[in-house]
Motif scaffolding. Sequence first.
Motif, PDB file in Angstrom:
ATOM      1  N   LEU A   1      23.539  50.343  52.859  1.00  0.00           N
ATOM      2  CA  LEU A   1      24.497  49.752  53.788  1.00  0.00           C
ATOM      3  C   LEU A   1      24.939  50.769  54.833  1.00  0.00           C
ATOM      4  CD1 LEU A   1      26.373  47.281  54.507  1.00  0.00           C
ATOM      5  CD2 LEU A   1      28.083  48.352  53.021  1.00  0.00           C
ATOM      6  N   TYR A   2      25.093  52.026  54.393  1.00  0.00           N
ATOM      7  CA  TYR A   2      25.658  53.052  55.266  1.00  0.00           C
ATOM      8  C   TYR A   2      24.651  54.053  55.820  1.00  0.00           C
ATOM      9  CZ  TYR A   2      30.177  51.466  53.450  1.00  0.00           C
ATOM     10  OH  TYR A   2      31.279  50.718  53.102  1.00  0.00           O
ATOM     11  N   SER A   3      23.384  53.924  55.471  1.00  0.00           N
ATOM     12  CA  SER A   3      22.412  54.906  55.966  1.00  0.00           C
ATOM     13  C   SER A   3      20.995  54.361  55.911  1.00  0.00           C
ATOM     14  CB  SER A   3      22.483  56.196  55.130  1.00  0.00           C
ATOM     15  OG  SER A   3      21.901  55.998  53.850  1.00  0.00           O
ATOM     16  N   GLN A   4      20.085  55.135  56.472  1.00  0.00           N
ATOM     17  CA  GLN A   4      18.651  54.885  56.331  1.00  0.00           C
ATOM     18  C   GLN A   4      18.131  56.002  55.433  1.00  0.00           C
ATOM     19  OE1 GLN A   4      17.633  54.839  60.522  1.00  0.00           O
ATOM     20  NE2 GLN A   4      17.440  52.607  60.499  1.00  0.00           N
ATOM     21  N   ALA A   5      17.741  55.647  54.224  1.00  0.00           N
ATOM     22  CA  ALA A   5      17.399  56.653  53.221  1.00  0.00           C
ATOM     23  C   ALA A   5      15.908  56.679  52.902  1.00  0.00           C
ATOM     24  CB  ALA A   5      18.199  56.397  51.948  1.00  0.00           C
ATOM     25  N   LYS A   6      15.426  57.866  52.590  1.00  0.00           N
ATOM     26  CA  LYS A   6      14.035  58.020  52.169  1.00  0.00           C
ATOM     27  C   LYS A   6      13.924  59.220  51.238  1.00  0.00           C
ATOM     28  CE  LYS A   6      12.733  60.966  56.104  1.00  0.00           C
ATOM     29  NZ  LYS A   6      11.850  61.125  57.273  1.00  0.00           N
ATOM     30  N   ILE A   7      12.977  59.155  50.313  1.00  0.00           N
ATOM     31  CA  ILE A   7      12.691  60.290  49.440  1.00  0.00           C
ATOM     32  C   ILE A   7      11.715  61.203  50.170  1.00  0.00           C
ATOM     33  CG2 ILE A   7      11.568  61.014  47.302  1.00  0.00           C
ATOM     34  CD1 ILE A   7      12.719  58.533  45.960  1.00  0.00           C
ATOM     35  N   VAL A   8      12.100  62.463  50.307  1.00  0.00           N
ATOM     36  CA  VAL A   8      11.298  63.439  51.038  1.00  0.00           C
ATOM     37  C   VAL A   8      10.186  64.009  50.157  1.00  0.00           C
ATOM     38  CG1 VAL A   8      11.356  65.677  52.211  1.00  0.00           C
ATOM     39  CG2 VAL A   8      13.216  64.028  52.556  1.00  0.00           C
TER      40      VAL A   8
ATOM     41  N   ILE B   1      14.170  65.187  46.371  1.00  0.00           N
ATOM     42  CA  ILE B   1      14.985  65.445  47.557  1.00  0.00           C
ATOM     43  C   ILE B   1      15.043  64.128  48.318  1.00  0.00           C
ATOM     44  CG2 ILE B   1      15.178  66.690  49.745  1.00  0.00           C
ATOM     45  CD1 ILE B   1      13.623  68.986  48.455  1.00  0.00           C
ATOM     46  N   ILE B   2      16.237  63.637  48.551  1.00  0.00           N
ATOM     47  CA  ILE B   2      16.414  62.392  49.298  1.00  0.00           C
ATOM     48  C   ILE B   2      17.215  62.688  50.561  1.00  0.00           C
ATOM     49  CG2 ILE B   2      18.516  61.697  48.058  1.00  0.00           C
ATOM     50  CD1 ILE B   2      17.470  58.777  48.287  1.00  0.00           C
ATOM     51  N   GLN B   3      16.867  61.998  51.611  1.00  0.00           N
ATOM     52  CA  GLN B   3      17.539  62.218  52.900  1.00  0.00           C
ATOM     53  C   GLN B   3      18.112  60.918  53.418  1.00  0.00           C
ATOM     54  OE1 GLN B   3      15.301  63.699  56.610  1.00  0.00           O
ATOM     55  NE2 GLN B   3      16.267  65.519  55.758  1.00  0.00           N
ATOM     56  N   MET B   4      19.352  60.989  53.919  1.00  0.00           N
ATOM     57  CA  MET B   4      20.029  59.826  54.477  1.00  0.00           C
ATOM     58  C   MET B   4      20.387  60.097  55.929  1.00  0.00           C
ATOM     59  SD  MET B   4      22.281  59.156  51.069  1.00  0.00           S
ATOM     60  CE  MET B   4      21.692  60.649  50.256  1.00  0.00           C
ATOM     61  N   ASP B   5      19.831  59.287  56.830  1.00  0.00           N
ATOM     62  CA  ASP B   5      20.063  59.440  58.264  1.00  0.00           C
ATOM     63  C   ASP B   5      20.955  58.322  58.802  1.00  0.00           C
ATOM     64  OD1 ASP B   5      18.697  61.782  59.233  1.00  0.00           O
ATOM     65  OD2 ASP B   5      16.829  60.793  58.682  1.00  0.00           O
ATOM     66  N   ASN B   6      21.439  58.515  60.048  1.00  0.00           N
ATOM     67  CA  ASN B   6      22.278  57.506  60.714  1.00  0.00           C
ATOM     68  C   ASN B   6      23.441  57.059  59.821  1.00  0.00           C
ATOM     69  OD1 ASN B   6      20.582  57.453  63.024  1.00  0.00           O
ATOM     70  ND2 ASN B   6      19.177  56.088  61.944  1.00  0.00           N
ATOM     71  N   VAL B   7      24.067  58.028  59.192  1.00  0.00           N
ATOM     72  CA  VAL B   7      25.145  57.739  58.241  1.00  0.00           C
ATOM     73  C   VAL B   7      26.295  57.008  58.932  1.00  0.00           C
ATOM     74  CG1 VAL B   7      26.777  58.719  56.597  1.00  0.00           C
ATOM     75  CG2 VAL B   7      24.521  59.770  56.903  1.00  0.00           C
ATOM     76  N   GLY B   8      26.653  55.861  58.374  1.00  0.00           N
ATOM     77  CA  GLY B   8      27.771  55.078  58.890  1.00  0.00           C
ATOM     78  C   GLY B   8      27.457  54.284  60.138  1.00  0.00           C
ATOM     79  N   LEU B   9      26.207  54.362  60.618  1.00  0.00           N
ATOM     80  CA  LEU B   9      25.872  53.712  61.881  1.00  0.00           C
ATOM     81  C   LEU B   9      24.906  52.541  61.715  1.00  0.00           C
ATOM     82  CD1 LEU B   9      25.268  56.930  64.016  1.00  0.00           C
ATOM     83  CD2 LEU B   9      27.363  55.591  63.857  1.00  0.00           C
ATOM     84  N   VAL B  10      24.484  52.260  60.491  1.00  0.00           N
ATOM     85  CA  VAL B  10      23.449  51.247  60.259  1.00  0.00           C
ATOM     86  C   VAL B  10      23.980  49.829  60.403  1.00  0.00           C
ATOM     87  CG1 VAL B  10      21.774  50.359  58.619  1.00  0.00           C
ATOM     88  CG2 VAL B  10      22.132  52.813  58.810  1.00  0.00           C
TER      89      VAL B  10
ATOM     90  N   THR C   1      20.524  32.889  41.515  1.00  0.00           N
ATOM     91  CA  THR C   1      20.340  34.308  41.856  1.00  0.00           C
ATOM     92  C   THR C   1      21.387  35.198  41.188  1.00  0.00           C
ATOM     93  OG1 THR C   1      19.294  33.877  43.990  1.00  0.00           O
ATOM     94  CG2 THR C   1      20.452  35.954  43.772  1.00  0.00           C
ATOM     95  N   ARG C   2      20.952  36.395  40.812  1.00  0.00           N
ATOM     96  CA  ARG C   2      21.862  37.408  40.276  1.00  0.00           C
ATOM     97  C   ARG C   2      22.044  38.530  41.293  1.00  0.00           C
ATOM     98  NH1 ARG C   2      19.684  34.903  35.936  1.00  0.00           N
ATOM     99  NH2 ARG C   2      21.017  34.666  34.097  1.00  0.00           N
ATOM    100  N   ALA C   3      23.090  39.307  41.126  1.00  0.00           N
ATOM    101  CA  ALA C   3      23.497  40.301  42.134  1.00  0.00           C
ATOM    102  C   ALA C   3      22.379  41.264  42.526  1.00  0.00           C
ATOM    103  CB  ALA C   3      24.704  41.090  41.619  1.00  0.00           C
ATOM    104  N   GLN C   4      21.599  41.728  41.559  1.00  0.00           N
ATOM    105  CA  GLN C   4      20.566  42.722  41.846  1.00  0.00           C
ATOM    106  C   GLN C   4      19.435  42.186  42.723  1.00  0.00           C
ATOM    107  OE1 GLN C   4      21.545  41.649  38.841  1.00  0.00           O
ATOM    108  NE2 GLN C   4      19.839  41.437  37.401  1.00  0.00           N
ATOM    109  N   GLN C   5      19.398  40.877  42.922  1.00  0.00           N
ATOM    110  CA  GLN C   5      18.322  40.273  43.706  1.00  0.00           C
ATOM    111  C   GLN C   5      18.633  40.214  45.207  1.00  0.00           C
ATOM    112  OE1 GLN C   5      18.362  36.863  40.771  1.00  0.00           O
ATOM    113  NE2 GLN C   5      16.151  36.977  41.074  1.00  0.00           N
ATOM    114  N   LEU C   6      19.861  40.508  45.593  1.00  0.00           N
ATOM    115  CA  LEU C   6      20.240  40.438  47.009  1.00  0.00           C
ATOM    116  C   LEU C   6      19.890  41.719  47.749  1.00  0.00           C
ATOM    117  CD1 LEU C   6      21.984  38.091  45.773  1.00  0.00           C
ATOM    118  CD2 LEU C   6      23.653  38.611  47.558  1.00  0.00           C
ATOM    119  N   SER C   7      19.430  41.569  48.987  1.00  0.00           N
ATOM    120  CA  SER C   7      19.216  42.706  49.871  1.00  0.00           C
ATOM    121  C   SER C   7      20.537  43.033  50.569  1.00  0.00           C
ATOM    122  CB  SER C   7      18.155  42.364  50.922  1.00  0.00           C
ATOM    123  OG  SER C   7      18.654  41.349  51.796  1.00  0.00           O
ATOM    124  N   VAL C   8      20.566  44.119  51.314  1.00  0.00           N
ATOM    125  CA  VAL C   8      21.765  44.471  52.076  1.00  0.00           C
ATOM    126  C   VAL C   8      22.098  43.359  53.065  1.00  0.00           C
ATOM    127  CG1 VAL C   8      22.747  46.075  53.756  1.00  0.00           C
ATOM    128  CG2 VAL C   8      21.432  46.954  51.825  1.00  0.00           C
TER     129      VAL C   8
END
Length: 284
Positions: free
Chosen positions: A167-174, A192-201, A255-262
Motif C-alpha cells: 500500500l505504501y511502497s513499491q517493493a522488490k527482493i534484491v 535484502i528487500i527494497q521499498m521505493d516511492n515510500v508513501g507515494l504509491v 472471499t477471505r481477506a488474504q485473497q484481496l489485492s491492494v
Amino acid sequence: MSLSQRAKEAMKELGINPNKLRGQNFCIEPGVIKNMVEKAGLNQAEMVLEIGPGLGFLTEQLLTNGHEVIAVEIEQHFIDILHRLEQQEKLTVLHADALTVPLDKYLNKEYSVVSNLPYSITGSIIRRLLTAKPLPRRITVLLQREVAERMIAPAGEMSLLSLAVQLYSQAKIVRHVSAKAFWPVPKVESSIIQMDNVGLVNKLSDNQEKLLWQIAKFGFASKRKQLHNNIASGLRCENQAIKNFIIKIGLDEKTRAQQLSVKDWIDLTFLVEDYLKNTQTSKK
C-alpha cells in the motif's frame, strides 16, 4: 581480521552472547554488506538511518562510502563499540528504541533507511518506517527470507504486513542471502528487500486510510471466516451490504481477506465509506 573474528572478539570483550530473543545475528560477510550499500543507491546529499547497528559492520561500510549516518541502537553495550568507529563526525549514535524514537528530531533532510534489521522487531519497524514523518526516500533492509517473501506476496497469500508494504511502497527482493553469512548462523535464510516511492504509491485521505486499516484488521481477524462476516461484525453493519460490495469489486462473496489485492482493499474502502456516510445521514 575477518568480520567473524571481530564479532567474536567484541562479544567476548563485552562479556555477552548474542541475544536470541532480540534476533541478534550479525552479518559477517563483507561482500553482502558492500552489495547492500551499493544496491541502496544512496546519494551523498542524503542521510542514512540505520536501525539496530549492533557491532557496526554495516555502519562502518556506510561511513567508508562517505555517508552521514544516524544509528539507532537500543542495547547499551553496543554504544561504546559504535563510538570507536572512524569518521565519528559523520556518525550520530542514538541510544533509543527504534519503535518510539522521534525521528523528525534527527532527520532534518532527505534520508534513506539501510539496515540489517533485528528479527524480533522486523514487522513492527517496517510498518513504522512506511508511515514515518518524515518519510524515507527508500528503504533497503536485510531480514528473514520468509518475511521478505510475505511482504511481496500476491493476492491469495496476503497478510496485514504485505498489505502495508504494498500500500505504501513499491517493493522488490534484491537478493537472497545464505544463513552462513551470519554469526551466529541462523536456522533460516535471509533476503535484502527494497521499498521505493515510500508513501507515494496510493493517495488516500487520512479518513480513508484510517477506514482501510479498520476494515482490513477486521477482515484478517479470523482467517477461517469469510471476509463479509468479519467486516460486518466489526463495523456492526448489514452483512448483505458487505457481500454486495465484495461482489461489486469483482470477487466471490465467499472471499477471505488474504485473497484481496491492494486495489481490492482500496475499492472496498471507497464503497464502505459511502455506505457508512449514507447510513449516518439516514439516521439523522
